[in-house]
Design a protein around this motif. Structure first.
Motif, mmCIF file in Angstrom:
data_model
loop_
_atom_site.group_PDB
_atom_site.id
_atom_site.type_symbol
_atom_site.label_atom_id
_atom_site.label_comp_id
_atom_site.label_asym_id
_atom_site.label_seq_id
_atom_site.Cartn_x
_atom_site.Cartn_y
_atom_site.Cartn_z
ATOM 1 N N SER A 1 4.527 55.724 38.202
ATOM 2 C CA SER A 1 4.958 56.191 39.519
ATOM 3 C C SER A 1 3.914 55.846 40.579
ATOM 4 O O SER A 1 2.713 55.977 40.345
ATOM 5 N N THR B 1 3.402 57.535 43.163
ATOM 6 C CA THR B 1 2.863 58.793 43.681
ATOM 7 C C THR B 1 2.204 59.642 42.600
ATOM 8 O O THR B 1 1.587 60.652 42.903
ATOM 9 N N GLY B 2 2.395 59.235 41.327
ATOM 10 C CA GLY B 2 1.895 60.054 40.227
ATOM 11 C C GLY B 2 2.840 61.179 39.866
ATOM 12 O O GLY B 2 2.546 61.984 38.990
ATOM 13 N N MET B 3 3.977 61.230 40.545
ATOM 14 C CA MET B 3 4.965 62.285 40.298
ATOM 15 C C MET B 3 6.353 61.661 40.296
ATOM 16 O O MET B 3 6.585 60.644 40.950
ATOM 17 N N ASP C 1 12.686 62.583 43.687
ATOM 18 C CA ASP C 1 13.806 63.513 43.786
ATOM 19 C C ASP C 1 15.093 62.704 43.918
ATOM 20 O O ASP C 1 15.290 62.014 44.922
ATOM 21 N N GLU D 1 6.731 57.651 48.338
ATOM 22 C CA GLU D 1 7.588 58.785 48.000
ATOM 23 C C GLU D 1 9.060 58.386 48.045
ATOM 24 O O GLU D 1 9.846 58.772 47.169
ATOM 25 N N GLU E 1 9.944 56.320 45.003
ATOM 26 C CA GLU E 1 10.105 57.163 43.816
ATOM 27 C C GLU E 1 11.404 57.953 43.849
ATOM 28 O O GLU E 1 12.046 58.157 42.815
#
Length: 137
Positions: free
Chosen positions: A27, A29-31, A34, A123, A126
């Motif tokens: 990722s 963003t590391g997350m 949505d 973001e 992702e």
């Protein structure tokens, strides 16, 4: 084969990422993103997705037919493969008409307003990856 792409990340505020084969497995963003926000982004005309792609969007008229349907995208490509296609599809197909949504270096047909800026944030990339990965046939 893995390598890190600096992509002028420090100067442009972009995050570094590693391309492994035909994917960016990690990722930006590391997350995780949505999927609900990702779907909204895909359907926004400003993101340009549905100008070229069609998909499972019965409420949206005038979907594109220049590129593959997004229906079943999560069955055809991994999250990492989807991520690379969004970040810089030209790495996979140098003649693609798909924009490089998270690349700013080496682009030639960019309006003055967008020079030095990514089209989508990490973001947003992702979020779109999360949505596309959820599209299973």
């Amino acid at each position: 084969m893995a390598f890190t792409l600096p992509c002028a990340a420090d100067q442009q505020g972009l995050r570094d990422y590693a391309v492994v084969g035909d994917a960016i497995p990690t990722s930006l963003t590391g997350m995780p993103g949505d999927a609900t926000r990702g779907r909204a982004l895909v359907l926004e005309r400003s993101s340009t997705c549905i100008l070229c792609h069609s998909g499972p969007f019965p409420e949206t008229k005038f979907q594109g037919d220049l590129a593959p349907s997004l229906k079943g995208a999560g069955s055809r490509w991994s999250e990492g493969q989807l991520r690379l296609r969004l970040v810089d599809a030209s790495r996979l197909n140098p003649t693609t008409i798909m924009p490089s949504y998270y690349r700013v270096e080496g682009l030639v047909r960019v309006s003055q307003a967008w020079r030095g800026k990514p089209i989508l944030s990490a973001e947003q990339i992702e979020d779109i990856v999360a949505y596309l990965a959820s599209l299973r046939e």
